[in-house]
Design a protein around this motif. Structure first.
Motif, PDB file in Angstrom:
ATOM      1  N   ALA A  88     -25.552   4.552 -35.245  1.00  0.00           N
ATOM      2  CA  ALA A  88     -24.248   4.050 -35.682  1.00  0.00           C
ATOM      3  C   ALA A  88     -23.939   4.427 -37.124  1.00  0.00           C
ATOM      4  O   ALA A  88     -22.755   4.483 -37.504  1.00  0.00           O
ATOM      5  CB  ALA A  88     -24.190   2.530 -35.523  1.00  0.00           C
ATOM      6  N   THR A  89     -24.968   4.683 -37.926  1.00  0.00           N
ATOM      7  CA  THR A  89     -24.755   4.953 -39.355  1.00  0.00           C
ATOM      8  C   THR A  89     -23.803   6.128 -39.597  1.00  0.00           C
ATOM      9  O   THR A  89     -22.793   5.972 -40.303  1.00  0.00           O
ATOM     10  CB  THR A  89     -26.101   5.193 -40.058  1.00  0.00           C
ATOM     11  OG1 THR A  89     -26.927   4.040 -39.899  1.00  0.00           O
ATOM     12  CG2 THR A  89     -25.913   5.482 -41.533  1.00  0.00           C
ATOM     13  N   PRO A  90     -24.057   7.320 -39.035  1.00  0.00           N
ATOM     14  CA  PRO A  90     -23.098   8.414 -39.270  1.00  0.00           C
ATOM     15  C   PRO A  90     -21.753   8.186 -38.597  1.00  0.00           C
ATOM     16  O   PRO A  90     -20.718   8.650 -39.101  1.00  0.00           O
ATOM     17  CB  PRO A  90     -23.815   9.646 -38.695  1.00  0.00           C
ATOM     18  CG  PRO A  90     -24.789   9.099 -37.713  1.00  0.00           C
ATOM     19  CD  PRO A  90     -25.221   7.778 -38.246  1.00  0.00           C
ATOM     20  N   LEU A  91     -21.738   7.453 -37.473  1.00  0.00           N
ATOM     21  CA  LEU A  91     -20.467   7.194 -36.801  1.00  0.00           C
ATOM     22  C   LEU A  91     -19.575   6.291 -37.644  1.00  0.00           C
ATOM     23  O   LEU A  91     -18.358   6.484 -37.701  1.00  0.00           O
ATOM     24  CB  LEU A  91     -20.726   6.547 -35.435  1.00  0.00           C
ATOM     25  CG  LEU A  91     -21.320   7.444 -34.352  1.00  0.00           C
ATOM     26  CD1 LEU A  91     -21.603   6.635 -33.100  1.00  0.00           C
ATOM     27  CD2 LEU A  91     -20.399   8.612 -34.045  1.00  0.00           C
ATOM     28  N   ILE A  92     -20.177   5.307 -38.300  1.00  0.00           N
ATOM     29  CA  ILE A  92     -19.400   4.415 -39.166  1.00  0.00           C
ATOM     30  C   ILE A  92     -18.767   5.207 -40.306  1.00  0.00           C
ATOM     31  O   ILE A  92     -17.578   5.044 -40.626  1.00  0.00           O
ATOM     32  CB  ILE A  92     -20.292   3.287 -39.714  1.00  0.00           C
ATOM     33  CG1 ILE A  92     -20.690   2.329 -38.592  1.00  0.00           C
ATOM     34  CG2 ILE A  92     -19.599   2.525 -40.834  1.00  0.00           C
ATOM     35  CD1 ILE A  92     -21.745   1.320 -38.988  1.00  0.00           C
ATOM     36  N   LEU A  93     -19.538   6.098 -40.892  1.00  0.00           N
ATOM     37  CA  LEU A  93     -19.047   6.832 -42.059  1.00  0.00           C
ATOM     38  C   LEU A  93     -18.021   7.904 -41.676  1.00  0.00           C
ATOM     39  O   LEU A  93     -17.032   8.096 -42.394  1.00  0.00           O
ATOM     40  CB  LEU A  93     -20.224   7.448 -42.812  1.00  0.00           C
ATOM     41  CG  LEU A  93     -21.102   6.404 -43.522  1.00  0.00           C
ATOM     42  CD1 LEU A  93     -22.405   7.027 -43.998  1.00  0.00           C
ATOM     43  CD2 LEU A  93     -20.356   5.793 -44.697  1.00  0.00           C
ATOM     44  N   THR A  94     -18.225   8.595 -40.572  1.00  0.00           N
ATOM     45  CA  THR A  94     -17.194   9.552 -40.141  1.00  0.00           C
ATOM     46  C   THR A  94     -15.942   8.815 -39.661  1.00  0.00           C
ATOM     47  O   THR A  94     -14.825   9.311 -39.833  1.00  0.00           O
ATOM     48  CB  THR A  94     -17.717  10.468 -39.026  1.00  0.00           C
ATOM     49  OG1 THR A  94     -18.266   9.677 -37.961  1.00  0.00           O
ATOM     50  CG2 THR A  94     -18.789  11.416 -39.555  1.00  0.00           C
ATOM     51  N   GLY A  95     -16.136   7.625 -39.070  1.00  0.00           N
ATOM     52  CA  GLY A  95     -14.977   6.812 -38.716  1.00  0.00           C
ATOM     53  C   GLY A  95     -14.197   6.384 -39.947  1.00  0.00           C
ATOM     54  O   GLY A  95     -12.957   6.397 -39.954  1.00  0.00           O
ATOM     55  N   LEU A  96     -14.915   6.011 -41.009  1.00  0.00           N
ATOM     56  CA  LEU A  96     -14.251   5.677 -42.275  1.00  0.00           C
ATOM     57  C   LEU A  96     -13.505   6.880 -42.829  1.00  0.00           C
ATOM     58  O   LEU A  96     -12.402   6.750 -43.377  1.00  0.00           O
ATOM     59  CB  LEU A  96     -15.290   5.201 -43.293  1.00  0.00           C
ATOM     60  CG  LEU A  96     -15.850   3.786 -43.135  1.00  0.00           C
ATOM     61  CD1 LEU A  96     -16.972   3.568 -44.141  1.00  0.00           C
ATOM     62  CD2 LEU A  96     -14.757   2.750 -43.318  1.00  0.00           C
ATOM     63  N   SER A  97     -14.113   8.054 -42.700  1.00  0.00           N
ATOM     64  CA  SER A  97     -13.481   9.273 -43.197  1.00  0.00           C
ATOM     65  C   SER A  97     -12.129   9.506 -42.521  1.00  0.00           C
ATOM     66  O   SER A  97     -11.119   9.774 -43.186  1.00  0.00           O
ATOM     67  CB  SER A  97     -14.412  10.470 -42.947  1.00  0.00           C
ATOM     68  OG  SER A  97     -13.779  11.681 -43.290  1.00  0.00           O
ATOM     69  N   VAL A  98     -12.101   9.381 -41.213  1.00  0.00           N
ATOM     70  CA  VAL A  98     -10.850   9.574 -40.474  1.00  0.00           C
ATOM     71  C   VAL A  98      -9.865   8.446 -40.772  1.00  0.00           C
ATOM     72  O   VAL A  98      -8.664   8.678 -40.933  1.00  0.00           O
ATOM     73  CB  VAL A  98     -11.144   9.667 -38.960  1.00  0.00           C
ATOM     74  CG1 VAL A  98      -9.845   9.782 -38.162  1.00  0.00           C
ATOM     75  CG2 VAL A  98     -12.040  10.865 -38.665  1.00  0.00           C
ATOM     76  N   ALA A  99     -10.368   7.204 -40.878  1.00  0.00           N
ATOM     77  CA  ALA A  99      -9.495   6.052 -41.106  1.00  0.00           C
ATOM     78  C   ALA A  99      -8.814   6.122 -42.465  1.00  0.00           C
ATOM     79  O   ALA A  99      -7.616   5.806 -42.586  1.00  0.00           O
ATOM     80  CB  ALA A  99     -10.306   4.757 -40.981  1.00  0.00           C
ATOM     81  N   VAL A 100      -9.533   6.524 -43.499  1.00  0.00           N
ATOM     82  CA  VAL A 100      -8.938   6.635 -44.837  1.00  0.00           C
ATOM     83  C   VAL A 100      -7.811   7.661 -44.828  1.00  0.00           C
ATOM     84  O   VAL A 100      -6.729   7.424 -45.388  1.00  0.00           O
ATOM     85  CB  VAL A 100     -10.016   7.012 -45.875  1.00  0.00           C
ATOM     86  CG1 VAL A 100      -9.382   7.470 -47.177  1.00  0.00           C
ATOM     87  CG2 VAL A 100     -10.936   5.837 -46.131  1.00  0.00           C
TER      88      VAL A 100
END
Length: 417
Positions: A88-100
């Motif tokens: 989940a760690t990289p998924l959370i951060l790439t999700g944040l990247s897209v969300a921002v």
């Protein structure tokens, strides 16, 4: 009580959460139907095998294998939960990247390229600085920051062409993705970072633990023994909270969202729109870079580079994570974990049944489509509610009796009196 529930339902946030939950449930049901149809259509599988597959789709995280009698067993599985947090760690951060990027009116489809450039920078720093003369903690920090910086610089490129040349960021991101894939392939091809210590391995780069560099466990390995989990999940959660504070509680976050809402109006209000567009993509790129850095600095994963220039799926998986979270940085934590749970369920399907993990890919694809469609559902619900309110008001006006002659006379007389 009913009025409170009605007011709660009327909020946009409630509708967003409900639409995401409905998308998840429908996706899981679709996957279960596929498993059932495959089981019924194959005599060697049957309904019992289909039932096992359906149970693993919904509860694969808590699967503990099979008993001596061959039946599936379920319970607390610390290994599965730890591996879920690690994935989940990289998924959370790439999700944040897209969300921002979404929050600022941009579509960062360039997360795979930013992820790759960060991977190259992270591994180079982590493996080339001699741990005999430099503390491994310092090497870890330098590698992590290098990965974030590489992602930020690569993300800023689409931002620059969008801000100054008005080129669509989607096209620019696609181009930078494939440029990154070719650059990383060229960088690792025949380099000293390729794993030659283990016989028979080709196309793999050394783990960072080869140089003694790896992320601290923070005691999570004792809570979830036998798993790959480490402190990276804690860092990802902290970064999600920081992004939430940045976007919701600071002037910079307001300016970034203002540029996304209406670039011309933001410029008229004195906001530097070009600077904020570039900065938004740089922040998004740094988050995607942090995803790659934490994944490979774990010390237990190898980077496999290939000469056909493939793009990492983790970068694209950030898109459904952000969609399900409705671009809320805190909600991204939970949607990232959910997507990771589906990955674990897919592995359990492959290991314990005749089905494979591609069924979970179908579930994810269904959820993504429904997540995009849920935006339309929320708009229809809001529009329908407004229409009902307008109809109710107009009917009340029509049923109100018109003032008669006597009413007018009384009113006039009253005024004269």
């Amino acid at each position: 009580m009913r009025e409170k529930l009605s007011n709660l339902y009327a909020k946009d946030g409630t509708k967003a959460v409900l639409s995401s939950l409905i998308s998840i449930v429908i996706g899981l049901v679709v996957g279960s139907i596929i498993i059932l149809l495959v089981g019924m259509g194959n005599p060697s599988l049957g309904l019992s095998s289909a039932w096992d597959g359906i149970r693993l789709v919904f509860g694969g995280l808590f699967s503990t294998g099979r008993s001596a009698a061959g039946t599936l067993t379920f319970g607390f599985n610390p290994t599965n939960i730890g591996n879920m947090l690690f994935r989940a760690t990289p998924l959370i951060l790439t999700g944040l990247s897209v969300a921002v990027a979404f929050k600022t009116g941009l579509f960062n489809i360039g997360a795979p390229g930013q992820y790759l450039m960060s991977t190259a920078a992270t591994l180079y720093v982590a493996l080339t600085i001699p741990s005999e003369s430099v503390p491994t903690v310092l090497i870890w920090i330098l590698a992590f920051l290098s990965g974030m910086l590489a992602g930020a610089l690569w993300g800023a490129i689409p931002g620059l062409v969008k801000a100054y040349l008005n080129i669509n960021e989607v096209l620019a991101c696609i181009m930078t993705n494939w440029i990154a894939a070719n650059l990383v392939t060229w960088f690792f091809d025949g380099s000293a970072l390729c794993n030659t210590a283990e016989f028979g391995k080709t196309g793999y780069v050394y783990k960072t633990s080869y140089n003694g560099v790896e992320t601290f466990k923070m005691g999570l390995d004792k809570l979830f023994p036998g798993s790959q989990v480490n402190g990276g999940i804690v860092i990802a959660i902290v970064m999600a909270v920081l992004v939430y504070i940045l976007m919701s509680k600071t002037t910079l976050g307001y300016e970034l969202k203002a540029c996304g809402a209406n670039r011309n109006a933001a410029r008229y209000a004195g906001i530097a729109d070009r600077r904020n567009i570039v900065l938004s993509m740089a922040i998004a790129g740094s988050l995607a870079g942090a995803a790659a850095a934490l994944y490979y600095l774990s010390g237990n994963t190898e980077f496999f580079w290939s000469t056909y220039q493939s793009l990492p799926a983790t970068g694209f998986n950030g898109i459904p994570v952000a969609l399900l979270a409705v671009n809320n940085p805190i909600a991204v934590i939970f949607t990232g974990c959910f997507m990771s749970i589906l990955d674990i369920s897919g592995l359990q399907l492959t290991n314990l049944t005749a089905y494979n993990e591609y069924i979970t890919d179908v579930i994810i694809a269904t959820i993504v489509y429904l997540s995009a469609f849920s935006l339309v559902i929320r708009m229809l619900l809001s529009g329908r509610k407004k229409h009902k309110a307008a109809a109710k008001t107009s009917s009340a006006v029509e049923t109100k009796p018109a003032p008669g002659p006597s009413d007018g006379a009384d009113e006039k007389g009253g005024e004269e009196a």
